[in-house]
Design a protein around this motif. Structure first.
Motif, PDB file in Angstrom:
ATOM      1  N   ASP A  25      60.916  86.493  31.290  1.00 38.42           N
ATOM      2  CA  ASP A  25      62.293  86.688  30.825  1.00 38.42           C
ATOM      3  C   ASP A  25      62.482  88.021  30.103  1.00 38.42           C
ATOM      4  O   ASP A  25      63.534  88.617  30.193  1.00 38.42           O
ATOM      5  CB  ASP A  25      62.703  85.559  29.864  1.00 38.42           C
ATOM      6  CG  ASP A  25      63.284  84.361  30.572  1.00 38.42           C
ATOM      7  OD1 ASP A  25      63.511  84.431  31.793  1.00 38.42           O
ATOM      8  OD2 ASP A  25      63.510  83.342  29.904  1.00 38.42           O
ATOM      9  N   SER A  26      61.488  88.456  29.373  1.00 39.84           N
ATOM     10  CA  SER A  26      61.661  89.678  28.586  1.00 39.84           C
ATOM     11  C   SER A  26      60.951  90.884  29.180  1.00 39.84           C
ATOM     12  O   SER A  26      61.112  91.981  28.674  1.00 39.84           O
ATOM     13  CB  SER A  26      61.177  89.444  27.154  1.00 39.84           C
ATOM     14  OG  SER A  26      59.817  89.119  27.152  1.00 39.84           O
ATOM     15  N   VAL A  27      60.185  90.695  30.262  1.00 39.05           N
ATOM     16  CA  VAL A  27      59.444  91.817  30.829  1.00 39.05           C
ATOM     17  C   VAL A  27      59.904  92.139  32.251  1.00 39.05           C
ATOM     18  O   VAL A  27      60.268  93.271  32.545  1.00 39.05           O
ATOM     19  CB  VAL A  27      57.924  91.541  30.830  1.00 39.05           C
ATOM     20  CG1 VAL A  27      57.161  92.656  31.500  1.00 39.05           C
ATOM     21  CG2 VAL A  27      57.421  91.353  29.403  1.00 39.05           C
ATOM     22  N   LEU A  28      59.895  91.159  33.131  1.00 34.92           N
ATOM     23  CA  LEU A  28      60.144  91.428  34.546  1.00 34.92           C
ATOM     24  C   LEU A  28      61.616  91.390  34.929  1.00 34.92           C
ATOM     25  O   LEU A  28      62.007  91.995  35.914  1.00 34.92           O
ATOM     26  CB  LEU A  28      59.362  90.445  35.419  1.00 34.92           C
ATOM     27  CG  LEU A  28      57.835  90.456  35.240  1.00 34.92           C
ATOM     28  CD1 LEU A  28      57.187  89.456  36.175  1.00 34.92           C
ATOM     29  CD2 LEU A  28      57.265  91.839  35.444  1.00 34.92           C
ATOM     30  N   VAL A  29      62.424  90.654  34.177  1.00 36.38           N
ATOM     31  CA  VAL A  29      63.848  90.545  34.492  1.00 36.38           C
ATOM     32  C   VAL A  29      64.674  90.782  33.241  1.00 36.38           C
ATOM     33  O   VAL A  29      64.167  90.741  32.125  1.00 36.38           O
ATOM     34  CB  VAL A  29      64.192  89.170  35.105  1.00 36.38           C
ATOM     35  CG1 VAL A  29      63.457  88.964  36.405  1.00 36.38           C
ATOM     36  CG2 VAL A  29      63.904  88.037  34.140  1.00 36.38           C
TER      37      VAL A  29
ATOM     38  N   ASP B  83      71.693  90.387  41.832  1.00 37.95           N
ATOM     39  CA  ASP B  83      71.969  91.765  41.411  1.00 37.95           C
ATOM     40  C   ASP B  83      70.661  92.530  41.258  1.00 37.95           C
ATOM     41  O   ASP B  83      69.804  92.144  40.460  1.00 37.95           O
ATOM     42  CB  ASP B  83      72.722  91.733  40.073  1.00 37.95           C
ATOM     43  CG  ASP B  83      73.008  93.112  39.510  1.00 37.95           C
ATOM     44  OD1 ASP B  83      72.885  94.103  40.250  1.00 37.95           O
ATOM     45  OD2 ASP B  83      73.378  93.182  38.312  1.00 37.95           O
ATOM     46  N   PRO B  84      70.480  93.640  42.005  1.00 35.50           N
ATOM     47  CA  PRO B  84      69.234  94.411  41.891  1.00 35.50           C
ATOM     48  C   PRO B  84      68.986  94.932  40.471  1.00 35.50           C
ATOM     49  O   PRO B  84      67.840  95.122  40.071  1.00 35.50           O
ATOM     50  CB  PRO B  84      69.428  95.572  42.867  1.00 35.50           C
ATOM     51  CG  PRO B  84      70.503  95.122  43.801  1.00 35.50           C
ATOM     52  CD  PRO B  84      71.359  94.168  43.033  1.00 35.50           C
ATOM     53  N   GLY B  85      70.025  95.140  39.690  1.00 33.04           N
ATOM     54  CA  GLY B  85      69.876  95.610  38.313  1.00 33.04           C
ATOM     55  C   GLY B  85      69.292  94.565  37.380  1.00 33.04           C
ATOM     56  O   GLY B  85      68.940  94.868  36.240  1.00 33.04           O
ATOM     57  N   TYR B  86      69.185  93.341  37.854  1.00 32.14           N
ATOM     58  CA  TYR B  86      68.639  92.238  37.074  1.00 32.14           C
ATOM     59  C   TYR B  86      67.130  92.387  36.881  1.00 32.14           C
ATOM     60  O   TYR B  86      66.565  91.910  35.921  1.00 32.14           O
ATOM     61  CB  TYR B  86      68.975  90.934  37.804  1.00 32.14           C
ATOM     62  CG  TYR B  86      68.309  89.684  37.289  1.00 32.14           C
ATOM     63  CD1 TYR B  86      68.730  89.077  36.112  1.00 32.14           C
ATOM     64  CD2 TYR B  86      67.277  89.085  38.008  1.00 32.14           C
ATOM     65  CE1 TYR B  86      68.135  87.913  35.661  1.00 32.14           C
ATOM     66  CE2 TYR B  86      66.674  87.922  37.566  1.00 32.14           C
ATOM     67  CZ  TYR B  86      67.109  87.336  36.397  1.00 32.14           C
ATOM     68  OH  TYR B  86      66.525  86.187  35.955  1.00 32.14           O
ATOM     69  N   TYR B  87      66.475  93.086  37.799  1.00 30.72           N
ATOM     70  CA  TYR B  87      65.020  93.198  37.809  1.00 30.72           C
ATOM     71  C   TYR B  87      64.556  94.493  37.156  1.00 30.72           C
ATOM     72  O   TYR B  87      65.234  95.512  37.218  1.00 30.72           O
ATOM     73  CB  TYR B  87      64.499  93.122  39.249  1.00 30.72           C
ATOM     74  CG  TYR B  87      64.885  91.831  39.918  1.00 30.72           C
ATOM     75  CD1 TYR B  87      64.136  90.686  39.724  1.00 30.72           C
ATOM     76  CD2 TYR B  87      66.025  91.747  40.706  1.00 30.72           C
ATOM     77  CE1 TYR B  87      64.499  89.487  40.309  1.00 30.72           C
ATOM     78  CE2 TYR B  87      66.398  90.549  41.297  1.00 30.72           C
ATOM     79  CZ  TYR B  87      65.639  89.423  41.095  1.00 30.72           C
ATOM     80  OH  TYR B  87      65.996  88.237  41.658  1.00 30.72           O
TER      81      TYR B  87
END
Length: 190
Positions: free
Chosen positions: A131-135, A146-150
């Motif tokens: 939750d706090s690193v990859l996304v 949304d690609p900006g989510y990752y």
């Protein structure tokens, strides 16, 4: 003094009710961190990373770190003792009883029930960290399309780490050092 007592009780509970080692304790540690209000989710991820690369068990390192943040050196000592004491007490009891109940179907059944819980705790820890690193946001959300989510760089480091360790059989310490250096270079340039 009350803060030290709260730290001790919180980490004693973590030590008492966590099965499967330090990484399995991470969900309980995360919930404890939230109650003390000392760390953000990003700080928690940093703490986990620091706990992984420093000598010693993850849970002990995490307890020491959180205790230090919450109440200085006395907090670090109290939290560390709190997380270690249950294991010490339980092992003293288990050592005395193991031979007496070896082969018991009830004991074997209890272990069979605890093993899947351990896997669940480990996966929960992965989700908290993801939750706090990859996304950018909750691991399962409407934003997943949304690609900006990752976070592409951490995802690449994550994937490459799996390849290096699982497929190429590189030692985890070497991967940690390589990826730490890569992160320093990548994020130092950005």
């Amino acid at each position: 003094m009350m803060l030290l007592l709260r730290l001790f009780i919180a980490f004693f509970k973590i030590g008492l009710f966590s099965f499967g080692g330090g990484n399995a304790m991470l969900p309980l540690i995360y919930q404890t961190v939230i109650t003390f209000g000392e760390l953000t989710p990003a700080d928690f991820s940093d703490m986990v990373a620091l706990s992984q690369v420093t000598p010693g068990p993850v849970a002990v390192n995490a307890a020491t770190y959180i205790g230090l943040r919450a109440a200085g050196v006395p907090g670090a000592i109290v939290a560390t003792i709190g997380v270690c004491l249950p294991c010490f007490i339980i092992m003293l009891i288990v050592i005395r009883l193991i031979d007496k109940y070896r082969g018991s179907t009830i004991v074997e059944g209890a272990f069979a029930g605890v093993r899947p819980v351990t896997v669940g705790l480990l996966l929960t820890a992965v989700i908290f960290i993801m939750d706090s690193v990859l996304v950018k946001g909750p691991i399962v959300s409407a934003s997943m399309a949304d690609p900006g989510y990752y976070n592409p760089i951490p995802i690449a480091i994550f994937g490459l780490s799996i390849v290096l360790i699982a497929i190429l059989k590189m030692k985890p310490l070497h991967v940690i050092l390589i990826m730490g250096a890569a992160g320093a270079v990548i994020y130092g340039v950005m």
